[in-house]
Enzyme design. Structure first.
Site, PDB file in Angstrom:
ATOM      1  N   LYS A 110      38.881  50.861  32.005  1.00  0.00           N
ATOM      2  CA  LYS A 110      38.290  50.880  30.933  1.00  0.00           C
ATOM      3  C   LYS A 110      37.132  52.187  30.867  1.00  0.00           C
ATOM      4  O   LYS A 110      37.122  53.042  30.097  1.00  0.00           O
ATOM      5  CB  LYS A 110      37.562  49.838  30.380  1.00  0.00           C
ATOM      6  CG  LYS A 110      37.554  49.437  29.130  1.00  0.00           C
ATOM      7  CD  LYS A 110      37.168  48.162  28.576  1.00  0.00           C
ATOM      8  CE  LYS A 110      37.362  48.177  27.109  1.00  0.00           C
ATOM      9  NZ  LYS A 110      36.836  46.790  26.672  1.00  0.00           N
ATOM     10  N   LYS A 189      54.429  47.661  33.110  1.00  0.00           N
ATOM     11  CA  LYS A 189      53.985  46.225  33.393  1.00  0.00           C
ATOM     12  C   LYS A 189      53.750  45.518  31.870  1.00  0.00           C
ATOM     13  O   LYS A 189      53.191  46.058  31.071  1.00  0.00           O
ATOM     14  CB  LYS A 189      52.743  45.973  33.982  1.00  0.00           C
ATOM     15  CG  LYS A 189      52.178  44.592  34.276  1.00  0.00           C
ATOM     16  CD  LYS A 189      50.826  44.466  34.923  1.00  0.00           C
ATOM     17  CE  LYS A 189      49.957  43.985  33.572  1.00  0.00           C
ATOM     18  NZ  LYS A 189      48.619  43.729  34.107  1.00  0.00           N
ATOM     19  N   LYS A 192      49.953  42.511  27.069  1.00  0.00           N
ATOM     20  CA  LYS A 192      49.605  42.343  25.545  1.00  0.00           C
ATOM     21  C   LYS A 192      48.899  43.614  25.163  1.00  0.00           C
ATOM     22  O   LYS A 192      48.915  44.263  24.161  1.00  0.00           O
ATOM     23  CB  LYS A 192      48.541  41.187  25.253  1.00  0.00           C
ATOM     24  CG  LYS A 192      49.314  39.863  24.836  1.00  0.00           C
ATOM     25  CD  LYS A 192      48.445  38.760  24.777  1.00  0.00           C
ATOM     26  CE  LYS A 192      49.105  37.844  25.919  1.00  0.00           C
ATOM     27  NZ  LYS A 192      48.192  36.743  26.452  1.00  0.00           N
TER      28      LYS A 192
HETATM   29  P1  TYM Z   1      46.165  36.587  32.460  1.00  0.00           P
HETATM   30  O1  TYM Z   1      45.794  35.676  31.322  1.00  0.00           O
HETATM   31  O2  TYM Z   1      46.035  38.124  32.156  1.00  0.00           O
HETATM   32  O3  TYM Z   1      47.694  36.362  33.104  1.00  0.00           O
HETATM   33  C1  TYM Z   1      48.116  35.096  33.379  1.00  0.00           C
HETATM   34  C2  TYM Z   1      48.742  35.009  34.597  1.00  0.00           C
HETATM   35  O4  TYM Z   1      50.277  35.759  34.295  1.00  0.00           O
HETATM   36  C3  TYM Z   1      50.110  36.752  35.378  1.00  0.00           C
HETATM   37  N1  TYM Z   1      51.033  38.108  34.826  1.00  0.00           N
HETATM   38  C4  TYM Z   1      52.064  38.800  35.060  1.00  0.00           C
HETATM   39  N2  TYM Z   1      52.716  38.555  36.120  1.00  0.00           N
HETATM   40  C5  TYM Z   1      53.757  39.311  36.313  1.00  0.00           C
HETATM   41  N3  TYM Z   1      54.176  40.286  35.540  1.00  0.00           N
HETATM   42  C6  TYM Z   1      53.437  40.528  34.514  1.00  0.00           C
HETATM   43  N4  TYM Z   1      53.904  41.600  33.736  1.00  0.00           N
HETATM   44  C7  TYM Z   1      52.170  39.714  34.258  1.00  0.00           C
HETATM   45  N5  TYM Z   1      51.257  39.622  33.252  1.00  0.00           N
HETATM   46  C8  TYM Z   1      50.630  38.702  33.343  1.00  0.00           C
HETATM   47  C9  TYM Z   1      49.090  37.158  35.719  1.00  0.00           C
HETATM   48  O5  TYM Z   1      49.211  37.851  37.164  1.00  0.00           O
HETATM   49  C10 TYM Z   1      48.411  35.917  35.815  1.00  0.00           C
HETATM   50  O6  TYM Z   1      48.864  35.075  36.803  1.00  0.00           O
HETATM   51  N6  TYM Z   1      42.176  36.822  35.273  1.00  0.00           N
HETATM   52  C11 TYM Z   1      43.208  35.828  35.017  1.00  0.00           C
HETATM   53  C12 TYM Z   1      42.991  34.441  34.552  1.00  0.00           C
HETATM   54  C13 TYM Z   1      41.859  33.825  35.506  1.00  0.00           C
HETATM   55  C14 TYM Z   1      42.383  33.134  36.783  1.00  0.00           C
HETATM   56  C15 TYM Z   1      41.269  32.466  37.280  1.00  0.00           C
HETATM   57  C16 TYM Z   1      43.430  33.106  37.497  1.00  0.00           C
HETATM   58  C17 TYM Z   1      40.812  33.387  35.120  1.00  0.00           C
HETATM   59  N7  TYM Z   1      40.448  32.862  36.477  1.00  0.00           N
HETATM   60  C18 TYM Z   1      41.426  31.991  38.515  1.00  0.00           C
HETATM   61  C19 TYM Z   1      43.676  32.743  38.631  1.00  0.00           C
HETATM   62  C20 TYM Z   1      42.724  32.025  39.274  1.00  0.00           C
HETATM   63  C21 TYM Z   1      44.117  36.619  34.039  1.00  0.00           C
HETATM   64  O7  TYM Z   1      43.526  37.672  33.231  1.00  0.00           O
HETATM   65  O8  TYM Z   1      45.380  36.335  33.788  1.00  0.00           O
END
Ligand code: TYM
Length: 321
Positions: A110, A189, A192
């Site tokens: 960002k 990748k 959204k």
């Molecule tokens: P988030 O909401 O962006 O994504 C949720 C999960 O989906 C996986 N993911 C992907 N895996 C493979 N290819 C892709 N294109 C792809 N897009 C998304 C992400 O790796 C994730 O596992 N910070 C985290 C949420 C979170 C979290 C936590 C996760 C908050 N606290 C504690 C684990 C443990 C997040 O933004 O995920």
């Protein structure tokens, strides 16, 4: 194994979320402890509309249940229903080096783009560390993009343990190699923020249209091609049965195929793959009280565990618990 993971309610769940993370949630839910939560406090960084954040949070619970998360095996809850997390986050913030957070990709990107970043985004990985450490989790199923955050969590836990004595369990990321980084419709990748997602709970016809619009290279029809790394093949291999994946790979290597046919095969495989969860979702959406009950029970269980770990951390660093 003590498993924990979270997903942000920032809009429709996509194939990347499912293949990178949610399919692992389901596979690991028979473990001694499996905690899965909807990260609405993290999502507040992006969703600045109260009604939308409410809606996305509840819809995400329905999505996860429809995809096979079983509340009799795993604990499903909403992050903000466990206020102990925010308390633990503060404790971790006090020992979080600025340099460590400055290296985190979401914030760094960002700033590199010249966009304004707020403290919520900057400290995002510390809240995530609190999420993980509060349940003594040792295994965190995620996609490759989250590995850096798990490393930050390990750094913070390690330095707290070093200063105050053994308090936190060291977690490890659990990444599936085959779907660590699911590509979006443009080959980047799937995310959204790149506007290249295929939603899991999309109407089959609308998804077919999206798939038919995927831009491909201008390879002549008779030319053979290595399948791995081609967006259509990579997406196909996620939703197709093993035998079909192998015959598709052979077709790529032989050459003489048109992308139109591959797109059609991908749309057909996707329609089959998602048919069951899509039907189950419709049933669950008609029973919102049942979903609320599941989230309420989950929150009570999660809070109990988080309160125990918070107390341990408070005692260790000299805060009356
Ligand atoms: P988030 O909401 O962006 O994504 C949720 C999960 O989906 C996986 N993911 C992907 N895996 C493979 N290819 C892709 N294109 C792809 N897009 C998304 C992400 O790796 C994730 O596992 N910070 C985290 C949420 C979170 C979290 C936590 C996760 C908050 N606290 C504690 C684990 C443990 C997040 O933004 O995920």
């Amino acid at each position: 194994m003590k498993v924990l993971s979270g997903i942000q309610p920032t809009g429709a769940i996509h194939w990347g979320n499912y293949f990178g993370a949610i399919q692992q949630y389901i596979a690991l839910q028979n473990n001694e402890q499996a905690f899965y939560f909807i990260a609405n406090l993290h999502a507040l960084n992006q969703v600045r509309d109260a009604a939308k954040l409410h809606e996305y949070t509840f819809e995400m619970a329905i999505d996860l249940l429809a995809l096979g998360l079983d509340p009799n095996k795993a604990t499903l809850f909403v992050q903000s229903d466990v206020p102990e997390i925010s308390q633990l986050c503060w404790i971790l913030l006090t020992g979080a080096p600025m340099g460590l957070l400055e290296r985190c990709v979401a914030y760094k990107d960002k700033v590199a783009k010249g966009q304004p970043a707020d403290a919520g985004l900057f400290t995002y990985p510390v809240l995530q560390a609190a999420d993980i450490l509060a349940y003594d989790s040792d295994t965190v199923p995620v996609g490759a993009d989250q590995v850096q955050h798990i490393e930050v969590c390990r750094d913070l836990a390690g330095s707290f343990n070093h200063q105050f004595g053994q308090t936190f369990v060291m977690p490890k990321a659990h990444v599936l190699e085959a779907s660590a980084r699911v590509p979006g419709t443009d080959g980047e990748k799937m995310s959204k923020s790149y506007n290249n997602t295929l939603a899991v709970f999309e109407d089959a016809k609308a998804q077919r249209k999206q798939i038919m619009r995927i831009v491909t290279d201008s390879r002549p029809m008779d030319q053979a091609k290595e399948p791995a790394g081609d967006v259509l093949y990579d997406l196909f291999s996620l939703v197709a049965p093993d035998a079909d994946r192998e015959s598709m790979a052979a077709l790529y290597r032989r050459g003489g195929f048109g992308y139109g046919d591959i797109k059609k095969a991908l749309a057909d495989a996707a329609e089959k793959f998602w048919a069951e969860p899509r039907a189950r979702r419709a049933e669950l959406a008609a029973k919102p009280d049942q979903v609320r009950q599941i989230l309420g029970d989950g929150a009570a269980k999660a809070r109990k565990k988080a309160a125990e770990v918070l107390k341990r951390a408070q005692k260790a660093c000299g805060i009356p618990a």
